[in-house]
Scaffold this motif. Structure first.
Motif, mmCIF file in Angstrom:
data_model
loop_
_atom_site.group_PDB
_atom_site.id
_atom_site.type_symbol
_atom_site.label_atom_id
_atom_site.label_comp_id
_atom_site.label_asym_id
_atom_site.label_seq_id
_atom_site.Cartn_x
_atom_site.Cartn_y
_atom_site.Cartn_z
ATOM 1 N N GLY A 183 0.809 -1.212 0.000
ATOM 2 C CA GLY A 183 0.000 0.000 0.000
ATOM 3 C C GLY A 183 0.843 1.264 0.000
ATOM 4 O O GLY A 183 1.902 1.337 -0.611
ATOM 5 N N ARG A 184 0.363 2.249 0.710
ATOM 6 C CA ARG A 184 1.032 3.561 0.753
ATOM 7 C C ARG A 184 2.442 3.501 1.303
ATOM 8 O O ARG A 184 3.279 4.325 0.962
ATOM 9 C CB ARG A 184 0.197 4.550 1.560
ATOM 10 N N GLU A 185 2.720 2.509 2.143
ATOM 11 C CA GLU A 185 4.056 2.375 2.724
ATOM 12 C C GLU A 185 5.118 2.178 1.639
ATOM 13 O O GLU A 185 6.279 2.540 1.819
ATOM 14 C CB GLU A 185 4.092 1.198 3.693
ATOM 15 N N ALA A 186 4.727 1.652 0.482
ATOM 16 C CA ALA A 186 5.678 1.407 -0.608
ATOM 17 C C ALA A 186 6.370 2.696 -1.043
ATOM 18 O O ALA A 186 7.516 2.666 -1.503
ATOM 19 C CB ALA A 186 4.962 0.753 -1.791
ATOM 20 N N ARG A 187 5.709 3.822 -0.893
ATOM 21 C CA ARG A 187 6.321 5.116 -1.263
ATOM 22 C C ARG A 187 7.575 5.399 -0.443
ATOM 23 O O ARG A 187 8.471 6.091 -0.904
ATOM 24 C CB ARG A 187 5.318 6.245 -1.118
ATOM 25 N N ASP A 188 7.646 4.857 0.757
ATOM 26 C CA ASP A 188 8.820 5.053 1.609
ATOM 27 C C ASP A 188 10.007 4.188 1.176
ATOM 28 O O ASP A 188 11.098 4.332 1.708
ATOM 29 C CB ASP A 188 8.488 4.717 3.069
ATOM 30 N N PHE A 189 9.775 3.292 0.211
ATOM 31 C CA PHE A 189 10.810 2.351 -0.212
ATOM 32 C C PHE A 189 11.097 2.435 -1.709
ATOM 33 O O PHE A 189 11.497 1.452 -2.321
ATOM 34 C CB PHE A 189 10.418 0.923 0.187
ATOM 35 N N GLY A 190 10.865 3.605 -2.307
ATOM 36 C CA GLY A 190 11.264 3.824 -3.690
ATOM 37 C C GLY A 190 10.217 3.531 -4.746
ATOM 38 O O GLY A 190 10.533 3.484 -5.931
ATOM 39 N N TRP A 191 8.956 3.359 -4.352
ATOM 40 C CA TRP A 191 7.915 3.033 -5.322
ATOM 41 C C TRP A 191 7.783 4.106 -6.403
ATOM 42 O O TRP A 191 7.665 3.777 -7.587
ATOM 43 C CB TRP A 191 6.570 2.819 -4.622
ATOM 44 N N ASP A 192 7.787 5.380 -6.026
ATOM 45 C CA ASP A 192 7.628 6.457 -7.018
ATOM 46 C C ASP A 192 8.727 6.404 -8.075
ATOM 47 O O ASP A 192 8.461 6.547 -9.276
ATOM 48 C CB ASP A 192 7.617 7.836 -6.347
ATOM 49 N N GLU A 193 9.960 6.198 -7.652
ATOM 50 C CA GLU A 193 11.082 6.126 -8.583
ATOM 51 C C GLU A 193 10.977 4.895 -9.473
ATOM 52 O O GLU A 193 11.261 4.957 -10.677
ATOM 53 C CB GLU A 193 12.414 6.116 -7.819
ATOM 54 N N LEU A 194 10.552 3.767 -8.895
ATOM 55 C CA LEU A 194 10.366 2.554 -9.689
ATOM 56 C C LEU A 194 9.270 2.747 -10.736
ATOM 57 O O LEU A 194 9.430 2.364 -11.896
ATOM 58 C CB LEU A 194 10.016 1.363 -8.793
ATOM 59 N N ARG A 195 8.154 3.351 -10.346
ATOM 60 C CA ARG A 195 7.064 3.590 -11.285
ATOM 61 C C ARG A 195 7.547 4.438 -12.454
ATOM 62 O O ARG A 195 7.286 4.122 -13.618
ATOM 63 C CB ARG A 195 5.882 4.262 -10.600
ATOM 64 N N ALA A 196 8.272 5.505 -12.160
ATOM 65 C CA ALA A 196 8.791 6.378 -13.218
ATOM 66 C C ALA A 196 9.771 5.621 -14.118
ATOM 67 O O ALA A 196 9.738 5.763 -15.350
ATOM 68 C CB ALA A 196 9.457 7.610 -12.607
ATOM 69 N N ALA A 197 10.635 4.823 -13.528
ATOM 70 C CA ALA A 197 11.621 4.071 -14.316
ATOM 71 C C ALA A 197 10.941 3.026 -15.190
ATOM 72 O O ALA A 197 11.319 2.842 -16.356
ATOM 73 C CB ALA A 197 12.644 3.418 -13.386
ATOM 74 N N TYR A 198 9.925 2.344 -14.662
ATOM 75 C CA TYR A 198 9.213 1.361 -15.478
ATOM 76 C C TYR A 198 8.402 2.045 -16.568
ATOM 77 O O TYR A 198 8.313 1.528 -17.691
ATOM 78 C CB TYR A 198 8.340 0.442 -14.619
ATOM 79 N N ALA A 199 7.834 3.201 -16.291
ATOM 80 C CA ALA A 199 7.110 3.940 -17.333
ATOM 81 C C ALA A 199 8.050 4.296 -18.475
ATOM 82 O O ALA A 199 7.719 4.123 -19.656
ATOM 83 C CB ALA A 199 6.461 5.199 -16.746
ATOM 84 N N GLU A 200 9.246 4.752 -18.134
ATOM 85 C CA GLU A 200 10.237 5.091 -19.157
ATOM 86 C C GLU A 200 10.674 3.843 -19.923
ATOM 87 O O GLU A 200 10.782 3.877 -21.159
ATOM 88 C CB GLU A 200 11.443 5.756 -18.496
ATOM 89 N N ARG A 201 10.909 2.767 -19.217
ATOM 90 C CA ARG A 201 11.340 1.537 -19.890
ATOM 91 C C ARG A 201 10.254 1.015 -20.828
ATOM 92 O O ARG A 201 10.540 0.595 -21.948
ATOM 93 C CB ARG A 201 11.688 0.467 -18.854
ATOM 94 N N LEU A 202 9.012 1.071 -20.409
ATOM 95 C CA LEU A 202 7.911 0.598 -21.265
ATOM 96 C C LEU A 202 7.769 1.489 -22.500
ATOM 97 O O LEU A 202 7.503 1.000 -23.593
ATOM 98 C CB LEU A 202 6.617 0.525 -20.479
ATOM 99 N N GLU A 203 7.969 2.797 -22.355
ATOM 100 C CA GLU A 203 7.944 3.702 -23.516
ATOM 101 C C GLU A 203 9.106 3.429 -24.452
ATOM 102 O O GLU A 203 8.929 3.365 -25.662
ATOM 103 C CB GLU A 203 8.006 5.167 -23.053
ATOM 104 N N THR A 204 10.302 3.261 -23.901
ATOM 105 C CA THR A 204 11.497 3.006 -24.690
ATOM 106 C C THR A 204 11.359 1.722 -25.498
ATOM 107 O O THR A 204 11.817 1.633 -26.633
ATOM 108 C CB THR A 204 12.736 2.901 -23.768
#
Length: 179
Positions: free
Chosen positions: A154-175
């Motif tokens: 849940g929300r606790e994932a944000r404390d462990f890099g979830w936002d950065e992972l989401r952005a990186a996976y979004a970029e990888r999927l676009e690439t």
């Protein structure tokens, strides 16, 4: 590992594949444990409770109905589930509400190649789901290594890099031409 020092590992191999009117998020991870140990982590309720985004009402290692309760802090949301296929220790497939999860376990020299195919309703959910599963599978890896860090949900994932992972996976999927 001290939980406060937990950090996610490198990005997994990921793709988004159209299937009829839905999409499969395909996430591939190599684990250094045999398929039998990985299977237990994917099916046994006590082990799932240590890493998965949900709690299971029963062992998922046999076909039939179950309830998967998504946990976020002190809140939980029950979703109906049906285990469609259970071929230990190679293939596990079940529904989770409207989604479908298919776990393929292939033995390798170093352990198991785990392929998750998570069928989702909207393509923009792929980076969100990839980030969540990335954290869950990192936690599962620690559990299998005998170094549990406890579930990150849940929300606790944000404390462990979830936002950065989401952005990186979004970029990888676009690439990769998947967006």
């Amino acid at each position: 590992m001290d939980r406060k020092h937990f950090r996610p590992g490198p990005l997994a191999q990921v793709s988004r594949v159209p299937v009829a009117d839905r999409w499969d998020l395909v996430l591939v991870r190599d684990l250094r444990h045999p398929p039998e140990r990985v299977w237990a982590a994917l099916t046994e309720p006590a082990r799932l409770a240590e890493w998965a985004p949900f709690l299971a009402s029963r062992d998922l290692g046999a076909p039939g109905e179950a309830t998967l309760s998504t946990v976020d802090g002190d809140r939980s949301l029950d979703a109906p589930s049906i285990v469609l296929r259970a071929d230990p220790p190679n293939l596990l497939e079940y529904t989770w509400g409207d989604d479908r999860l298919r776990w393929e376990l292939d033995r390798t020299d170093g352990g198991t190649r785990l392929t998750l195919r998570h069928r989702i309703g909207r393509p923009e959910l792929a980076p969100v789901m990839a980030a969540g599963w990335h954290l869950c599978l990192d936690v599962a890896g620690h559990l299998l290594d005998g170094d549990p860090v406890g579930p990150i949900r849940g929300r606790e994932a944000r404390d462990f890099g979830w936002d950065e992972l989401r952005a990186a996976y979004a970029e990888r999927l676009e690439t990769d031409g998947e967006a």
